[in-house]
Design a protein around this motif. Structure first.
Motif, short mmCIF file in Angstrom:
data_model
loop_
_atom_site.label_atom_id
_atom_site.label_comp_id
_atom_site.label_asym_id
_atom_site.label_seq_id
_atom_site.Cartn_x
_atom_site.Cartn_y
_atom_site.Cartn_z
N GLY A 1 -4.05 4.25 -6.63
CA GLY A 1 -4.95 4.53 -5.51
C GLY A 1 -6.26 5.14 -5.97
O GLY A 1 -6.33 5.78 -7.01
N GLY B 1 -5.76 2.78 1.95
CA GLY B 1 -4.49 2.05 1.94
C GLY B 1 -3.50 2.56 2.97
O GLY B 1 -2.86 1.78 3.67
N ASN C 1 1.34 4.03 -2.98
CA ASN C 1 1.12 5.47 -2.78
C ASN C 1 2.33 6.27 -3.27
O ASN C 1 2.17 7.32 -3.91
CB ASN C 1 0.89 5.78 -1.30
CG ASN C 1 -0.51 5.40 -0.86
OD1 ASN C 1 -1.35 5.05 -1.69
ND2 ASN C 1 -0.76 5.46 0.44
N GLU D 1 0.83 -1.21 0.00
CA GLU D 1 0.00 0.00 0.00
C GLU D 1 0.86 1.26 0.00
O GLU D 1 0.61 2.20 -0.75
CB GLU D 1 -0.93 0.00 1.22
CG GLU D 1 -1.96 -1.11 1.20
CD GLU D 1 -2.96 -0.98 0.05
OE1 GLU D 1 -3.21 0.15 -0.41
OE2 GLU D 1 -3.46 -2.04 -0.40
MG MG Z 1 -3.12 3.99 -1.67
#
Ligand code: MG
Ligand code: ADP
Length: 635
Positions: A115, A120, A35, A31
């Protein structure tokens, strides 16, 4: 500095998320890396529009584990966040800055941001008890620090950071009995996780790794090897996924290597299916048909499924919904841009997009198998040896719902060709006026070939399919017809061979001998429903056949299958003992019937037992059978 509370609904969401959306804690890394990758993408797109000469090569993600401090830092030199963005994007759960970015830039092509769900980031709290985010937006000289211990809230204050981008600093939780969080500070574990989930992130994920090497000048004939530790900066991910490459750029060797490594097979695949689509759903699929049967394939422990990626990030290792059971042997992966990372198993089941992909893949697999059948028969037959059973189960299951899809992929052994044949090929060879597709069941093709029931048909030049798997006859029964031709078991009452004249004759013969036949039936009692004179036998004296829908083979299979019949009942075919009227034994029976009916009773029992043996069924009382034969021999 005052602590700010998370928005009320966020608190509950945070809890829910940490405890239920994610089943594996290790995905926090995926995650956060995703990002970072999004942040790099955003800066890259911005630089494209502003034309300030940045190139993708300048971007990176870095992992820095620090065992002493107990922290893991994930850094990127992406777009960074302003104070307001920190507050909005991290202070509110289920708020995705990335989704907003995507929507604002809808018109731009090639936006491949991962995303869009806005949860997340919080997965960090599954492994960290404190999270610190230090971020400096590109083009600004102010850095901001966001900190939180989880559900209580967060603080936001000014800070220091040399260059633009974001550092996420996780204070890893202490180990518990159940979980070793300290693993996330080990470079081997981090390397493993990047390989597993983030191998195809398109920016380099770097880490300084300590390893050992043989000291220079040692390890020669006269000097034993000495080792030294050294550190090096490694890129952990391979970046460009093979399935996103153009087919022409990838060699068979590349595919084979990828398959064998990823799906743990020592043999290269029998077939590679690489397809990409645009339109209603955009995805790349790379599928493989193994060239051998996995050792556990026909056991309960085998799990079907394809790997599922969302924009190059692994979200599920075995997505079962992507493959129907009858194609469960297919290995491979699907990468779609239309799925979000944080989707759960339950949600996936109802995902329309996923259903669409699954149905397209099904058609694709079918057409690839068909083309293998037509263009590379040898390979297809090898495939069918491995997985044909699965296709036949597929025809039978769900009340025949998939028979149209699967029936032309089936192969059966042909009595006349002495090799495997499709149903279409059989129909193409049918004799003029032939009504049925004939088949016979048994344990092996050799054994079937010797069955009395097949003799006449073969003699008259009819082709018979030899079925040797338990499921075969059930599958044919489910299909009922192929190309408008009904299937016919060679043991069925009416094989459609006799002319009207012949059947009238046969009827008369039965009537003329009705007393004898009835007497024999009574002698056999419940064992048979009838004793009949039959035209299908040539040299053999007797055979067993079955009236009604259930054949002897089906009876055998059903009784061997626990739970196949309701309430522990036994499957029972309506057995008929058929006698060959042209066989000398029949003349003998007729004669005996006028002299010694006791002997006819004994003969009836013996003939029935012989018919059982010929069918490959056990005789009920082997000792009595043996005694009866001995008695005859001694006469
Ligand atoms: Mg994310
Ligand atoms: P999602 O990625 O689905 O949008 P997340 O909870 O993972 O949701 O992240 C929330 C938002 O925080 C992102 O949409 C993004 O705007 C922002 N964000 C998170 N990490 C970073 C980062 N490393 N750099 C810049 N922005 C980030």
């Amino acid at each position: 500095m005052a602590k700010k509370e998370f928005k009320a609904e966020s608190k509950r969401l945070l809890d829910l998320m940490i405890n239920s959306i994610y089943t594996h804690h290790e995905i926090f890394l995926r995650e956060l890396i995703s990002n970072a990758s999004d942040a790099l993408d955003k800066l890259y797109y911005r630089s494209l529009t502003e034309n300030d000469g940045m190139s993708r090569e300048d971007f990176y993600i870095r992992l820095t584990p620090d065992k002493e401090a107990g922290t893991l830092t994930i850094s990127d030199n992406g777009c960074g966040m302003t104070a307001e963005e920190l507050e909005n994007n991290l202070g509110t759960i289920a708020k995705s800055g990335s989704l907003a970015f995507k929507q604002e830039n809808e018109s731009k092509e090639d936006i491949d941001i991962i995303g869009q769900f806005g949860v997340g980031f919080y997965s960090a709290f599954m492994v960290a008890d404190h999270v610190k985010v230090v971020s400096k937006p590109y083009g600004s000289d102010e850095a901001w620090v966001w900190e939180s211990d989880g559900a209580d809230g967060y603080t936001l204050e000014k800070g220091e950071k040399k260059s633009f981008g974001t550092d996420i600093i996780l204070s890893i939780k202490p180990d518990t009995e159940d979980e070793k969080f300290s693993e996330y500070l080990e470079t081997y574990r981090l390397t493993q996780l990047v390989k597993k989930y983030s191998d195809y992130i398109r920016y380099p994920i770097r880490m300084t790794v300590e390893s050992e090497r043989v000291k220079e000048g040692t390890g020669t004939d006269d000097k034993p090897a000495e080792y030294e530790t050294f550190t090096e900066d490694r890129t952990l991910n391979s970046m460009v996924p093979i399935w996103k490459k153009n087919k022409s750029e990838v060699t068979d060797e590349d595919y084979n290597h990828f398959y064998q490594e990823k799906f743990f097979d020592y043999a290269p695949p029998a077939r590679i299916i690489h397809s990409s689509t645009e339109g209603a759903s955009t995805y790349n699929a790379l599928l493989f048909i193994p060239s051998r049967t996995p050792y556990d394939f026909y056991s309960k422990s085998y799990e079907k499924g394809l790997q599922l990626y969302a924009s190059g990030v692994l979200i599920m290792d075995k997505c079962a919904d992507l493959l129907p059971d009858y194609f469960s042997f297919v290995k491979g992966l699907v990468d779609s841009e239309d799925l979000s990372l944080n989707i759960s198993r339950e949600m996936l089941q109802h995902d329309r997009q996923l259903k669409l992909i699954a149905s397209r893949l099904e058609k694709k697999i079918k057409s690839e198998l068909k083309s293998m059948l037509l263009n590379d028969r040898e390979k297809y037959e090898a495939f069918f040896k491995n997985f044909g059973l699965q296709l036949k189960y597929g025809v039978y299951s769900d009340y025949g719902a998939h028979k149209d899809l699967l029936q032309d992929l089936l192969l059966f052994y042909s009595s006349s060709e002495k090799k495997m044949s499709t149903l279409e090929e059989y129909v193409g060879r049918m004799k003029e006026g032939q009504k049925y597709i004939y088949y016979a069941c048994g344990e092996t093709t050799d054994r079937i070939d010797r069955l009395p029931q097949t003799e006449l048909l073969k003699d008259k030049g009819y082709e018979i399919l030899y079925l040797t798997d338990d499921v075969d006859e059930f599958a044919l029964k489910m299909m009922m017809k192929f190309d408008d031709k009904e299937f016919k078991n060679v043991s069925d009452k009416d094989l459609g061979l006799e002319t009207e004249e012949e059947s009238a004759e046969s009827k008369k013969l039965n009537e003329d001998n009705s007393e004898l036949l009835r007497f024999m039936k009574e002698a056999l009692g419940e064992k048979v429903t009838a004793v009949r004179l039959s035209e299908r036998l040539k040299s053999h004296p007797v055979c067993l056949s079955a009236d009604g829908g259930m054949s002897l083979e089906m009876e055998k299979v059903l009784n061997a299958m626990p739970g196949a019949m309701p309430d522990g009942q036994k499957a029972q075919a309506q057995r008929v003992l058929e006698i060959n009227p042209s066989h000398p034994i029949f003349a003998r029976l007729q004669k005996l019937f006028t002299e010694n009916t006791e002997a006819v009773k004994e003969y009836a029992g013996l003939l029935y037992d012989q018919a059982l043996l010929i069918e490959g069924l056990p005789v009920e009382d082997p000792v009595a059978f043996s005694n009866a034969i001995c008695k005859l021999m001694a006469e």
